[in-house]
Design a protein around this motif. Structure first.
Motif, PDB file in Angstrom:
ATOM      1  N   GLU A 218       0.627  82.198  19.578  1.00  0.00           N
ATOM      2  CA  GLU A 218      -0.647  81.649  19.104  1.00  0.00           C
ATOM      3  C   GLU A 218      -1.692  82.747  19.027  1.00  0.00           C
ATOM      4  OE1 GLU A 218      -0.333  77.184  21.013  1.00  0.00           O
ATOM      5  OE2 GLU A 218      -1.405  78.733  22.107  1.00  0.00           O
ATOM      6  N   VAL A 219      -2.677  82.496  18.205  1.00  0.00           N
ATOM      7  CA  VAL A 219      -3.793  83.420  18.089  1.00  0.00           C
ATOM      8  C   VAL A 219      -5.047  82.572  17.891  1.00  0.00           C
ATOM      9  CG1 VAL A 219      -3.426  83.735  15.599  1.00  0.00           C
ATOM     10  CG2 VAL A 219      -4.514  85.537  16.904  1.00  0.00           C
ATOM     11  N   GLY A 220      -6.189  83.072  18.359  1.00  0.00           N
ATOM     12  CA  GLY A 220      -7.415  82.284  18.289  1.00  0.00           C
ATOM     13  C   GLY A 220      -8.045  82.307  16.901  1.00  0.00           C
ATOM     14  N   VAL A 221      -8.556  81.163  16.479  1.00  0.00           N
ATOM     15  CA  VAL A 221      -9.299  81.101  15.215  1.00  0.00           C
ATOM     16  C   VAL A 221     -10.540  80.221  15.407  1.00  0.00           C
ATOM     17  CG1 VAL A 221      -7.320  81.412  13.670  1.00  0.00           C
ATOM     18  CG2 VAL A 221      -7.966  79.123  14.383  1.00  0.00           C
ATOM     19  N   SER A 222     -11.537  80.478  14.613  1.00  0.00           N
ATOM     20  CA  SER A 222     -12.738  79.632  14.597  1.00  0.00           C
ATOM     21  C   SER A 222     -13.459  79.918  13.283  1.00  0.00           C
ATOM     22  CB  SER A 222     -13.651  79.965  15.789  1.00  0.00           C
ATOM     23  OG  SER A 222     -14.206  81.249  15.619  1.00  0.00           O
TER      24      SER A 222
END
Lengths: 425, 320
Positions: A218-222
């Motif tokens: 997983e990797v963070g997104v916003s």
């Protein structure tokens, strides 16, 4: 000697690799295709392929429905040291050098029974490792205990398309580890990561009765944070890179994960193998939220994996080119982390806080196109709290000079402002 | 939070040594163009600041029209206002962000013209360029190169321990790129720029060599000071074919080309207009001897002028 460089969990994964390799070839599944840009055709999935592993203090057993091993393959390829058939390595499988299965079995125990069947034939092989080793090296061959074509004997319990391997007389160090609950948990977790793409493609794996669930990276997104995604080809090898920042709540360690033909080879690596301290800066705690995932897909012999699939051939041309791409894609992310977590004056800037307030997104859900890394820009001028100790006598001196009611904090601010006014403006 | 940018302290157009350096680059690229490198079709990527001095020169003398100015200071309106040509693409972001957008098959001249000292961040930008630039591209790196010990070295209460702490940092960060031991002597006025030059050149070579069949064909190793001491290292990312063409272009014969760890200082003697014009009239005759001049000038200054007279900037006040 053969087993010295391989760990117990790695050995079990080696056995799984062989089964998955068989299923990949039979079903034509391209696990990494799930992550690559749409080629206009729906990715193929595994059908009724499962692997079941059970072990205890006295025995180990792995059963699979991945297609079975033919008598011909058993005689000419599987039970030789080193695979003599170069065509076998031209595909995008997981069997690297044709020694993984034997080495894995020897690592686990001394009495080995292998039974397998295809629609056409079947065989059984029993190996007593001590007896086998006592032979002259020229006689280090395996002879099938029994085999045949067509109908299987009544006492042959393995159905067509299945393989069963049982190991008893476990090595002294192996039995006690099999009995430890953490070992089961760790093995399941490693499989969830290592085979995430295969599990997503329909493969089922069970360890000691419990199903292994896919654990895709997983990797963070916003709204303000976007992971980098980059695809390129290096000759016959396709490379996909996804890199970014994990959310604040993530318990994942930082670093690079590298996959070859869908199988994880390096797990959150922060060493020189993935460039840290050389082409990249030294690994530092401020980079703990950096994650990069590298997927390589290509003919087995073109990929930079070692025989144990636990590391990489650093000097290989494909890996050096890939490493160059990793360095390029990591550059803006590490630069952002350098500025977002400067450490000495401000542990975490507003931009850093905002970046970590993201939601996790699996790599398979990231839009399949070229994406640059994007992060929050400078959000606000920060106030920094300064703390230091000075002799009380000096504070009294300043109080007498300015105002006897000033607190220590006010004196600190006053002297700071004075310096700014006199020296900096 | 950053320090005041150097463009707000110095008028970049009035840095004579820097101006000479830019002209030496132009001479180099002219020579490469003679060897078949289509420099006018290259893309120039630089840190123009509000003066765009390098962009103006490289357009006027190298005919380059594909230009990208990367600027991280928060002055987008000022950068836009001062844009000398509409074809310059302005990228308001740190170079570290821009580097992923460099094309893998486009020839570039990239000048990482920092006004800061060599750091891990600078190293990372240099590394990324060495990994991404295609053969035939030029990479030039300029950093501050004075060996002054930074006042923020923690836990050091004397000059001696500050020096030692600083040397330890240099060993840790750059030691592997320097061929000799890192001792107090590198902190000297002459020693430090040489150290920085070698470290930068080795880094460029090492990172480029890691790409199969490529090398860093070094051309520049300058030091100069228009106030602060600066160091510049540069060269060409080369495969076998590019190396051959660079060799055949004759660029290596230019007097200021430095392909190793020797460093070429750019020293400009301070001269009046009248002195300069008189000296120019003597160029082409027998070598001048300082003893025979009509005014006082030492032999070193005379030699420096002889080497740089063509590039020596001529400043005059103008009313616009």
């Amino acid at each position: 000697m053969l087993t010295r460089d391989i760990g117990l969990k790695t050995s079990i994964l080696d056995l799984c690799d062989n089964a998955i390799d068989q299923a990949v070839r039979q079903d034509g599944v391209d696990a990494m295709g799930l992550l690559l840009a749409d080629r206009g055709t729906a990715p193929r999935r595994f059908v009724n392929r499962n692997i079941s592993i059970e072990f205890g203090p006295d025995s180990f057993r792995i059963r699979d429905t991945c297609g079975g091993i033919s008598v011909d393959d058993a005689r000419r390829r599987v039970f030789l040291f080193g695979d003599p058939d170069p065509a076998h390595f031209a595909g995008h499988g997981l069997s690297v050098y044709g020694i993984g299965m034997k080495r894995a079995l020897f690592k686990i125990g001394n009495k080995i029974r292998i039974a397998s069947a295809t629609e056409q034939d079947w065989f059984e092989l029993e190996i007593d490792v001590a007896q086998w080793k006592s032979q002259h090296p020229q006689d280090w061959k395996f002879r099938l205990t029994r085999s045949g074509g067509g109908d299987r004997p009544a006492d042959f319990r393995v159905a067509a398309g299945q393989t069963e391997i049982e190991v008893t007389a476990l090595r002294d160090t192996v039995g006690p580890r099999f009995a430890q609950p953490p070992f089961v948990r760790q093995l399941r977790s490693r499989m969830a990561n290592s085979y995430a793409l295969f599990l997503m493609a329909g493969l089922e794996i069970e360890v000691c009765g419990l199903r292994v669930a896919s654990s895709l990276p997983e990797v963070g997104v916003s709204d303000m944070l976007q992971a980098a995604r980059h695809e390129r080809s290096l000759g016959s090898v396709d490379v996909l890179l996804i890199a970014g920042i994990t959310p604040r709540a993530s318990v994942l360690p930082g670093g690079w994960c590298i996959f070859c033909n869908g199988r994880m080879i390096l797990d959150h690596d922060t060493t020189h193998l993935t460039g840290w301290g050389e082409a990249l800066p030294r690994w530092h705690s401020k980079y703990q939220h950096f994650v990069g995932y590298v997927y390589l897909r290509g003919p087995v012999q073109s990929l930079p994996w070692t025989t144990t699939k636990g590391s990489l051939v650093f000097d290989s041309e494909v890996y050096q080119s890939t490493l160059g791409e990793m360095v390029i894609q990591a550059r803006p992310i590490l630069a952002f982390l350098d500025s977002a977590f400067p450490g000495d004056l401000i542990p975490e800037t507003a931009a850093g806080r905002t970046a970590l307030d993201s939601v996790p997104l699996q790599v398979s859900e990231i839009p399949k196109k070229e994406l640059p890394f994007a992060a929050p820009g400078d959000l606000a001028i920060e106030d920094v709290e300064i703390r230091y100790a000075k002799p009380a006598a000096d504070l009294y001196k300043i109080r007498e000079h300015v105002d006897e009611d000033l607190s220590a904090a006010q004196i600190g601010a006053l002297t700071f402002d004075y310096y700014i006014r006199q020296e900096c403006e | 939070m950053s320090a005041r940018p150097s463009f707000s302290k110095l008028n970049y157009l009035l840095r004579p040594s820097k101006q000479v350096e830019r002209k030496l680059f132009i001479e180099t690229f002219h020579s490469l163009a003679m060897g078949g490198f289509r420099i006018k079709d290259y893309t120039y990527v630089g840190f123009g600041s509000i003066y765009y001095a390098d962009f103006i020169l490289f357009h006027k003398y190298l005919y380059i029209t594909k230009m990208v100015c990367v600027e991280q200071a928060k002055i987008p309106k000022r950068m836009q206002f001062n844009l000398p040509f509409r074809f310059i693409q302005l990228e308001m972001q740190p170079f570290a962000q821009y580097v992923t957008r460099l094309q893998r098959d486009t020839p570039y001249i990239v000048w990482l013209d920092y006004d800061i000292a060599l750091s891990q961040q600078v190293f990372a930008d240099v590394t990324a360029c060495c990994k991404v630039l295609c053969p035939g591209s030029a990479l030039i790196v300029t950093v501050e190169g004075s060996g002054k010990v930074h006042a923020d070295v923690a836990g050091a209460d004397s000059q001696r321990s500050r020096d030692q702490e600083y040397l330890n940092r240099l060993k840790r960060d750059f030691g592997r790129y320097y061929s000799a031991d890192i001792t107090q002597s590198i902190l000297s006025t002459n020693g430090f720029p040489k150290f920085i030059g070698e470290v930068l050149a080795t880094k460029c070579q090492q990172e480029t060599n890691a790409r199969k069949g490529l090398s860093f064909d070094q051309l520049f190793n300058f030091r100069y000071a228009d106030g602060r001491q600066m160091v510049t290292v540069g060269g060409i990312i080369a495969d076998a074919d590019v190396s051959r063409r660079v060799q055949e272009s004759g660029v290596h014969a230019l007097a200021f080309i430095e392909r190793g760890n020797s460093q070429r200082p750019i020293n400009l003697p301070m001269l009046t207009v009248r002195e300069r014009l008189w000296l120019d009239q003597q160029i082409g005759s027998d070598p001048l001897d300082a003893q025979t001049l009509q005014f006082e000038l030492d032999q070193d200054a005379l030699e420096s002028y002889r080497q740089s007279y063509r590039d020596y900037p001529n400043y005059q006040e103008g009313l616009f």
